[in-house]
Design a protein around this motif. Structure first.
Motif, PDB file in Angstrom:
ATOM      1  N   GLY A 155       0.769  -1.238   0.000  1.00 27.79           N
ATOM      2  CA  GLY A 155       0.000   0.000   0.000  1.00 27.79           C
ATOM      3  C   GLY A 155       0.795   1.280   0.000  1.00 27.79           C
ATOM      4  N   ALA A 156       2.120   1.213  -0.149  1.00 27.85           N
ATOM      5  CA  ALA A 156       2.917   2.440  -0.201  1.00 27.85           C
ATOM      6  C   ALA A 156       2.566   3.238  -1.452  1.00 27.85           C
ATOM      7  CB  ALA A 156       4.409   2.110  -0.205  1.00 27.85           C
ATOM      8  N   GLU A 157       2.617   4.553  -1.321  1.00 33.25           N
ATOM      9  CA  GLU A 157       2.314   5.441  -2.443  1.00 33.25           C
ATOM     10  C   GLU A 157       3.507   6.281  -2.876  1.00 33.25           C
ATOM     11  OE1 GLU A 157      -2.332   6.484  -1.915  1.00 33.25           O
ATOM     12  OE2 GLU A 157      -1.061   7.069  -0.215  1.00 33.25           O
ATOM     13  N   LEU A 158       4.575   6.230  -2.108  1.00 31.66           N
ATOM     14  CA  LEU A 158       5.835   6.897  -2.424  1.00 31.66           C
ATOM     15  C   LEU A 158       6.963   5.995  -1.958  1.00 31.66           C
ATOM     16  CD1 LEU A 158       5.073  10.405  -0.883  1.00 31.66           C
ATOM     17  CD2 LEU A 158       5.590  10.077  -3.283  1.00 31.66           C
ATOM     18  N   LEU A 159       8.104   6.055  -2.650  1.00 29.18           N
ATOM     19  CA  LEU A 159       9.301   5.345  -2.223  1.00 29.18           C
ATOM     20  C   LEU A 159      10.387   6.379  -1.943  1.00 29.18           C
ATOM     21  CD1 LEU A 159       9.423   2.473  -4.885  1.00 29.18           C
ATOM     22  CD2 LEU A 159       8.478   2.350  -2.576  1.00 29.18           C
ATOM     23  N   ASP A 160      11.045   6.269  -0.798  1.00 31.29           N
ATOM     24  CA  ASP A 160      12.102   7.203  -0.421  1.00 31.29           C
ATOM     25  C   ASP A 160      13.424   6.451  -0.333  1.00 31.29           C
ATOM     26  OD1 ASP A 160      12.919   9.854   0.318  1.00 31.29           O
ATOM     27  OD2 ASP A 160      13.131   9.151   2.377  1.00 31.29           O
ATOM     28  N   LEU A 161      14.332   6.748  -1.259  1.00 33.31           N
ATOM     29  CA  LEU A 161      15.614   6.069  -1.329  1.00 33.31           C
ATOM     30  C   LEU A 161      16.673   6.892  -0.606  1.00 33.31           C
ATOM     31  CD1 LEU A 161      15.687   5.128  -5.138  1.00 33.31           C
ATOM     32  CD2 LEU A 161      14.455   4.009  -3.277  1.00 33.31           C
ATOM     33  N   GLY A 162      17.387   6.259   0.311  1.00 32.80           N
ATOM     34  CA  GLY A 162      18.456   6.943   1.026  1.00 32.80           C
ATOM     35  C   GLY A 162      19.746   6.164   0.925  1.00 32.80           C
ATOM     36  N   ALA A 163      20.811   6.841   0.480  1.00 32.51           N
ATOM     37  CA  ALA A 163      22.097   6.170   0.291  1.00 32.51           C
ATOM     38  C   ALA A 163      23.160   6.663   1.255  1.00 32.51           C
ATOM     39  CB  ALA A 163      22.580   6.345  -1.150  1.00 32.51           C
ATOM     40  N   GLU A 164      22.763   7.481   2.228  1.00 35.26           N
ATOM     41  CA  GLU A 164      23.675   7.946   3.261  1.00 35.26           C
ATOM     42  C   GLU A 164      22.933   7.934   4.583  1.00 35.26           C
ATOM     43  OE1 GLU A 164      26.794  11.481   3.490  1.00 35.26           O
ATOM     44  OE2 GLU A 164      24.754  12.258   3.668  1.00 35.26           O
ATOM     45  N   SER A 165      23.444   7.196   5.546  1.00 34.95           N
ATOM     46  CA  SER A 165      22.789   7.153   6.845  1.00 34.95           C
ATOM     47  C   SER A 165      22.847   8.522   7.505  1.00 34.95           C
ATOM     48  CB  SER A 165      23.463   6.120   7.748  1.00 34.95           C
ATOM     49  OG  SER A 165      22.867   6.137   9.035  1.00 34.95           O
ATOM     50  N   THR A 166      21.720   8.937   8.068  1.00 35.63           N
ATOM     51  CA  THR A 166      21.678  10.190   8.827  1.00 35.63           C
ATOM     52  C   THR A 166      21.338   9.921  10.288  1.00 35.63           C
ATOM     53  OG1 THR A 166      19.395  10.508   8.055  1.00 35.63           O
ATOM     54  CG2 THR A 166      21.141  11.687   6.877  1.00 35.63           C
ATOM     55  N   ARG A 167      21.610   8.703  10.738  1.00 30.42           N
ATOM     56  CA  ARG A 167      21.385   8.382  12.145  1.00 30.42           C
ATOM     57  C   ARG A 167      22.332   9.218  13.008  1.00 30.42           C
ATOM     58  NH1 ARG A 167      25.262   5.072  10.409  1.00 30.42           N
ATOM     59  NH2 ARG A 167      26.853   4.363  11.885  1.00 30.42           N
ATOM     60  N   PRO A 168      21.979   9.465  14.249  1.00 29.80           N
ATOM     61  CA  PRO A 168      22.866  10.242  15.124  1.00 29.80           C
ATOM     62  C   PRO A 168      24.263   9.630  15.203  1.00 29.80           C
ATOM     63  CG  PRO A 168      20.713  10.027  16.134  1.00 29.80           C
ATOM     64  CD  PRO A 168      20.699   9.147  14.915  1.00 29.80           C
ATOM     65  N   GLY A 169      25.280  10.476  15.031  1.00 28.12           N
ATOM     66  CA  GLY A 169      26.657  10.021  15.096  1.00 28.12           C
ATOM     67  C   GLY A 169      27.230   9.497  13.806  1.00 28.12           C
ATOM     68  N   SER A 170      26.433   9.476  12.736  1.00 36.71           N
ATOM     69  CA  SER A 170      26.913   8.916  11.468  1.00 36.71           C
ATOM     70  C   SER A 170      27.864   9.881  10.771  1.00 36.71           C
ATOM     71  CB  SER A 170      25.737   8.594  10.544  1.00 36.71           C
ATOM     72  OG  SER A 170      24.991   9.764  10.245  1.00 36.71           O
ATOM     73  N   ASP A 171      28.792   9.302  10.010  1.00 34.79           N
ATOM     74  CA  ASP A 171      29.734  10.083   9.218  1.00 34.79           C
ATOM     75  C   ASP A 171      29.233  10.218   7.790  1.00 34.79           C
ATOM     76  OD1 ASP A 171      31.684  10.547  11.221  1.00 34.79           O
ATOM     77  OD2 ASP A 171      32.392   8.479  10.995  1.00 34.79           O
TER      78      ASP A 171
END
Length: 259
Positions: free
Chosen positions: A34-50
């Motif tokens: 049932g998703a209506e959009l796909l969001d692709l992420g190629a860089e982690s933005t978690r806290p502390g990530s480089d």
């Protein structure tokens, strides 16, 4: 909005890296659920990530965008780098989701032309340091003011207002108290009537509330998505599509019955 992580180090443990077959399978499953959009992420933005090197991020994103455009669903790319924005748009992306709110030098120029959607998110600091004692005098007012300023900057660069979506940035330079204040006041984030996107799925704020590790936050994530929609969100960015869609169907049925 279904999250498709193209990273090997996603905080939620569901990154597929450069494995295009895995990305396609995950995208197809999300759409079937049932998703209506796909969001692709190629860089982690978690806290502390480089940060990921620009060339590596492009190498992860562009093949995935090209592989998924055949699914005939809007493709969003989560990036704060102007060069990656350009490469993603050239590859066929329909939306750029920028955790830095298009503040990087060259970001406005990278996205102003065309008609791709733009998600403007608030973040205090940068992913590597954003959770190091974030402070606000008035978190709701400050985030609201930031989003308004970025809307005006985009419009001044020639971006039509109907292209813009706003995101208060849950977990990006905020304490639990800040996040809860923003969730309660989510309707105020609809600056100038623009739609709001909320990303709460599996985040550490839910772990702080429930005491559960990231792989046991399904119930909390669904509850957070429902509350976000009830408080004014038009888009919810989630890892677990099927259960979230079912929950939102129940909410929609209740609201329709009361109409």
């Amino acid at each position: 909005m279904a999250i498709i992580n193209l990273t090997p180090d996603s905080f939620s443990g569901d990154g597929v890296g450069r494995d295009l077959s895995a990305a396609l399978a995950r995208a197809e499953a999300a759409l079937a659920a049932g998703a209506e959009l796909l969001d692709l992420g190629a860089e982690s933005t978690r806290p502390g990530s480089d940060p990921v090197p620009e060339a590596e991020e492009i190498a992860r994103v562009v093949p995935a965008v090209k592989a998924l455009t055949g699914l005939e669903v809007p493709i969003s790319v989560d990036t704060l780098k102007p060069a990656v924005m350009r490469a993603a748009l050239d590859a066929g992306a329909d939306m750029i989701n920028d955790v830095a709110g298009f503040r990087s030098p060259g970001a406005l120029d990278a996205v102003a032309a065309g008609n791709a959607g733009l998600c403007v998110m608030h973040m205090r600091g940068e992913p590597r340091t954003m959770q190091a004692d974030p402070r606000y005098a008035d978190v709701v007012g400050e985030v609201e003011s930031f989003l308004a300023e970025r809307v005006h900057a985009l419009e001044a660069a020639g971006v039509a207002r109907e292209r813009i979506v706003l995101d208060p940035g849950f977990g990006f330079g905020k304490t639990l108290a800040h996040n809860l204040a923003l969730l309660r006041a989510l309707a105020r984030m609809r600056v100038e009537g623009l739609p709001v996107l909320a990303g709460l799925s599996r985040k550490s704020m839910l772990g702080a509330i429930t005491g559960r590790p990231v792989d046991q936050r399904l119930g909390a994530s669904v509850a957070a998505a429902l509350l976000a929609v009830q408080h004014g969100a038009r888009i919810v960015r989630v890892h677990d599509v099927a259960v979230t869609v079912d929950a939102l169907k129940v909410l929609a049925a209740l609201e329709e019955a009361a109409a």
